[in-house]
Motif scaffolding. Structure first.
Motif, PDB file in Angstrom:
ATOM      1  N   UNK A  10       0.835  -1.190   0.000  1.00  0.00           N
ATOM      2  CA  UNK A  10       0.000   0.000   0.000  1.00  0.00           C
ATOM      3  C   UNK A  10       0.877   1.250   0.000  1.00  0.00           C
ATOM      4  N   UNK A  11       0.365   2.312  -0.617  1.00  0.00           N
ATOM      5  CA  UNK A  11       1.154   3.543  -0.684  1.00  0.00           C
ATOM      6  C   UNK A  11       1.505   4.083   0.692  1.00  0.00           C
ATOM      7  N   UNK A  12       0.742   3.707   1.709  1.00  0.00           N
ATOM      8  CA  UNK A  12       0.981   4.229   3.056  1.00  0.00           C
ATOM      9  C   UNK A  12       2.310   3.773   3.633  1.00  0.00           C
ATOM     10  N   UNK A  13       2.855   2.642   3.155  1.00  0.00           N
ATOM     11  CA  UNK A  13       4.149   2.165   3.665  1.00  0.00           C
ATOM     12  C   UNK A  13       5.299   2.599   2.769  1.00  0.00           C
ATOM     13  N   UNK A  14       4.970   3.203   1.624  1.00  0.00           N
ATOM     14  CA  UNK A  14       6.009   3.568   0.656  1.00  0.00           C
ATOM     15  C   UNK A  14       6.282   5.057   0.574  1.00  0.00           C
ATOM     16  N   UNK A  15       5.226   5.865   0.677  1.00  0.00           N
ATOM     17  CA  UNK A  15       5.359   7.284   0.328  1.00  0.00           C
ATOM     18  C   UNK A  15       5.394   8.196   1.536  1.00  0.00           C
ATOM     19  N   UNK A  16       6.190   9.240   1.407  1.00  0.00           N
ATOM     20  CA  UNK A  16       6.182  10.370   2.327  1.00  0.00           C
ATOM     21  C   UNK A  16       6.349  11.610   1.447  1.00  0.00           C
ATOM     22  N   UNK A  17       6.574  12.768   2.046  1.00  0.00           N
ATOM     23  CA  UNK A  17       6.869  13.942   1.213  1.00  0.00           C
ATOM     24  C   UNK A  17       8.085  14.661   1.764  1.00  0.00           C
ATOM     25  N   UNK A  18       8.626  15.530   0.963  1.00  0.00           N
ATOM     26  CA  UNK A  18       9.886  16.194   1.309  1.00  0.00           C
ATOM     27  C   UNK A  18       9.693  17.468   2.124  1.00  0.00           C
ATOM     28  N   UNK A  19       8.482  17.690   2.595  1.00  0.00           N
ATOM     29  CA  UNK A  19       8.201  18.901   3.359  1.00  0.00           C
ATOM     30  C   UNK A  19       7.647  20.015   2.514  1.00  0.00           C
ATOM     31  N   UNK A  20       7.752  19.861   1.201  1.00  0.00           N
ATOM     32  CA  UNK A  20       7.230  20.875   0.275  1.00  0.00           C
ATOM     33  C   UNK A  20       6.062  20.327  -0.539  1.00  0.00           C
ATOM     34  N   UNK A  21       5.556  19.180  -0.113  1.00  0.00           N
ATOM     35  CA  UNK A  21       4.433  18.579  -0.817  1.00  0.00           C
ATOM     36  C   UNK A  21       4.820  17.649  -1.947  1.00  0.00           C
ATOM     37  N   UNK A  22       6.112  17.459  -2.169  1.00  0.00           N
ATOM     38  CA  UNK A  22       6.573  16.568  -3.237  1.00  0.00           C
ATOM     39  C   UNK A  22       6.757  15.156  -2.694  1.00  0.00           C
ATOM     40  N   UNK A  23       6.226  14.151  -3.378  1.00  0.00           N
ATOM     41  CA  UNK A  23       6.328  12.774  -2.867  1.00  0.00           C
ATOM     42  C   UNK A  23       7.745  12.219  -2.990  1.00  0.00           C
ATOM     43  N   UNK A  24       8.084  11.332  -2.065  1.00  0.00           N
ATOM     44  CA  UNK A  24       9.334  10.601  -2.121  1.00  0.00           C
ATOM     45  C   UNK A  24       9.140   9.280  -1.394  1.00  0.00           C
ATOM     46  N   UNK A  25      10.086   8.377  -1.570  1.00  0.00           N
ATOM     47  CA  UNK A  25      10.001   7.086  -0.894  1.00  0.00           C
ATOM     48  C   UNK A  25      10.445   7.223   0.553  1.00  0.00           C
ATOM     49  N   UNK A  26       9.805   6.463   1.425  1.00  0.00           N
ATOM     50  CA  UNK A  26      10.175   6.456   2.834  1.00  0.00           C
ATOM     51  C   UNK A  26      11.544   5.799   3.018  1.00  0.00           C
ATOM     52  N   UNK A  27      12.212   6.093   4.137  1.00  0.00           N
ATOM     53  CA  UNK A  27      13.509   5.435   4.409  1.00  0.00           C
ATOM     54  C   UNK A  27      13.373   3.914   4.386  1.00  0.00           C
ATOM     55  N   UNK A  28      14.295   3.278   3.707  1.00  0.00           N
ATOM     56  CA  UNK A  28      14.284   1.817   3.612  1.00  0.00           C
ATOM     57  C   UNK A  28      13.484   1.274   2.452  1.00  0.00           C
ATOM     58  N   UNK A  29      12.592   2.104   1.860  1.00  0.00           N
ATOM     59  CA  UNK A  29      11.723   1.610   0.790  1.00  0.00           C
ATOM     60  C   UNK A  29      12.497   1.301  -0.486  1.00  0.00           C
ATOM     61  N   UNK A  30      13.453   2.168  -0.837  1.00  0.00           N
ATOM     62  CA  UNK A  30      14.193   1.963  -2.093  1.00  0.00           C
ATOM     63  C   UNK A  30      14.987   0.662  -2.058  1.00  0.00           C
ATOM     64  N   UNK A  31      15.648   0.378  -0.920  1.00  0.00           N
ATOM     65  CA  UNK A  31      16.408  -0.870  -0.786  1.00  0.00           C
ATOM     66  C   UNK A  31      15.471  -2.069  -0.868  1.00  0.00           C
ATOM     67  N   UNK A  32      14.313  -1.968  -0.197  1.00  0.00           N
ATOM     68  CA  UNK A  32      13.333  -3.061  -0.234  1.00  0.00           C
ATOM     69  C   UNK A  32      12.866  -3.328  -1.659  1.00  0.00           C
ATOM     70  N   UNK A  33      12.552  -2.272  -2.399  1.00  0.00           N
ATOM     71  CA  UNK A  33      12.049  -2.447  -3.763  1.00  0.00           C
ATOM     72  C   UNK A  33      13.108  -3.065  -4.662  1.00  0.00           C
ATOM     73  N   UNK A  34      14.359  -2.661  -4.481  1.00  0.00           N
ATOM     74  CA  UNK A  34      15.435  -3.248  -5.287  1.00  0.00           C
ATOM     75  C   UNK A  34      15.544  -4.747  -5.019  1.00  0.00           C
ATOM     76  N   UNK A  35      15.411  -5.130  -3.757  1.00  0.00           N
ATOM     77  CA  UNK A  35      15.512  -6.548  -3.411  1.00  0.00           C
ATOM     78  C   UNK A  35      14.288  -7.329  -3.872  1.00  0.00           C
TER      79      UNK A  35
END
Length: 497
Positions: A10-35
């Motif tokens: 679910x997007x709730x475990x993947x997405x956060x924002x950079x403080x300016x409203x722009x989406x980014x991956x949460x910490x640890x998500x990029x490594x998880x997706x690569x694996x």
């Protein structure tokens, strides 16, 4: 329930924002997706209709990068969307996980009604009482959770192999499909171990650990002892892993650290390779080690005599005695005259090694248990070309890093005909006999060595040995099953002993 074959994030475990409203991956998500990309699991993202357009596009683009599915959900169409996803994945009979941080979401209950198991990330388990929920604190715990579920589903007939290696090496293996989380045909599951969370929680269901311990060396002092193992300092994570293995003998290390220590020391490697002469037979090309000399000082007054006694003539390759694991282990020099020793800064102690003219071709052999594979690569040019390059640079020694700046031959320094001739002159059976001899001497599961063929004599010279090398150069599809078989056999052998 069958083994876990699919994971819907679910997007709730993947997405956060950079403080300016722009989406980014949460910490640890990029490594998880690569694996997950190379896990042999079916993977998808999902989000609800009320997700902002910017986040929805970001999620869809991220899914496309990793070749995952991405579906939009609302409650009336949830059942249809999820059933269509299963059809697309083609994993009937397998279990699927829905990973979310929204335990009170209506879709969560819809998924449970359809037999999906929900994994809640970062949710207080005390607030939910339902056997269909699993709780993990961090996203990094998801993969070991999948492995544990698969082990239970298959009634412990699988073997979980935890592995520790640096990201670039892991990706080399993973891209070949060598580290799947979904069970292999011989019942292996591979899971990355991370030092970011306590190892004890990760190792509860792990049966054996595959490691590239040299990736975890933080410093080395060659002056502590003549035995290199005494001067090696590993990372805190590796030290914790070593203590765990000592305290839990039911978890096996493939391979024990004591078995890999000889390959950390180029002097030990050279001495070991001297024994290759046992394999030589009449009327056959010779298999040998290069001539070498260990020195502690480039300014020893007897150095000329020592070179003569060691049968060394210029040019000579100068290598650090420490073979791997530290930053300058691959800092080398090629010297063309005695005075060049004054101009190099290769770490001491060092190994002076014969430079063998080998037609710019190197044969990389990989021992995977009882199987031996090899690949052919371009290598350094013959000494005459290197000397010419040195003279153009003011007759200076050639300084290089063997991993980053190896002076590989150019097309004009190696002809196609000569390269083909060198490939035909390789005595594969002879080198395989060396592989079996080395396997017995080293007692290692997976290792590699480099062979060059001396142009004027046809001698097969083994110039390097290393543990758990990446075998990405090997095109043979049999290499991956051989890798799995080697791991399984080593596990069973150590379990029996």
């Amino acid at each position: 329930m069958g083994a876990v074959g699919g994971v819907l994030l679910d997007e709730s475990v993947l997405l956060s924002d950079d403080g300016s409203g722009n989406p980014r991956l949460k910490p640890g998500a990029e490594i998880l997706l690569r694996r997950l990309r190379y896990s042999n699991l079916r993977v998808g993202f999902c989000h609800h209709e009320d997700l902002s357009a910017v986040k929805a596009i970001f999620l869809q683009n991220t899914a496309r990068i990793y070749s995952f599915s991405c579906i939009s959900l609302d409650v009336p169409d949830a059942k249809f969307s999820f059933n269509q996803l299963l059809l697309d994945w083609g994993i009937a009979g397998d279990s699927c996980l829905y990973v979310t941080s929204k335990t009170h979401d209506a879709f969560t209950h819809e998924m449970q009604n359809e037999g999906w198991l929900t994994v809640c990330v970062g949710v207080d388990s005390g607030s939910v009482m339902n056997k269909e929920f699993l709780f993990i604190n961090k996203l990094e715990e998801l993969l070991i959770t999948v492995c544990s579920l698969n082990k239970k589903a298959m009634q412990k007939s699988v073997v979980i192999i935890g592995y520790v290696m640096k990201p670039s090496r892991e990706e080399d293996f993973a891209k070949r499909g060598a580290l799947p989380i979904y069970p292999t045909q011989n019942g292996l599951i591979f899971v990355p171990l991370t030092f970011e969370i306590p190892l004890v929680s990760q190792l509860q269901d792990v049966d054996a650990v595959l490691h590239k311990a040299t990736d975890e060396i933080v410093c080395f002092d060659p002056h502590i002892s003549t035995h290199f193992s005494h001067g090696i300092s590993f990372s805190k994570g590796m030290q914790e892993l070593e203590r765990f293995i000592q305290d839990h003998p039911e978890c096996y290390m493939i391979d024990p650290l004591n078995n890999i220590y000889p390959l950390l020391d180029r002097y030990n490697i050279q001495q070991l390779l001297l024994g290759l002469q046992e394999l030589n037979m009449k009327d056959r090309c010779r298999l040998r080690a290069p001539h070498f000399l260990k020195i502690d000082n480039f300014h020893e007054h007897t150095l000329r005599d020592q070179l003569s006694e060691a049968n060394l003539s210029f040019p000579i390759i100068v290598k650090p005695q420490i073979a791997c694991g530290v930053g300058d282990a691959h800092s080398m020099a090629l010297v063309f005259k005695f005075e060049d020793f004054k101009e190099i800064c290769v770490p001491l102690p060092a190994i002076l090694q014969e430079y063998v003219d080998h037609g710019s071709l190197i044969f990389k052999f990989y021992v995977l248990g009882n199987n031996v594979f090899h690949a052919v690569k371009k290598s350094m040019p013959n000494a005459s070309f290197l000397k010419s390059s040195s003279e153009k640079a003011g007759s200076k020694p050639i300084i290089f890093d063997s991993l980053k700046s190896l002076p590989v031959a150019t097309d004009d320094q190696s002809s196609v005909g000569r390269l083909q001739g060198d490939m035909q002159s390789l005595d594969v059976d002879l080198v395989k006999s060396a592989a079996n001899w080395l396997k017995t001497k080293l007692d290692l599961t997976i290792f590699g060595f480099d062979v060059v063929i001396q142009e004027d004599t046809g001698d097969h010279v083994i110039v390097d040995l290393n543990y758990l090398p990446s075998f990405k150069e090997v095109p043979d599809t049999d290499a991956i099953p051989a890798f799995w078989t080697a791991i399984k056999s080593a596990y069973e052998a150590r379990k029996t002993n």
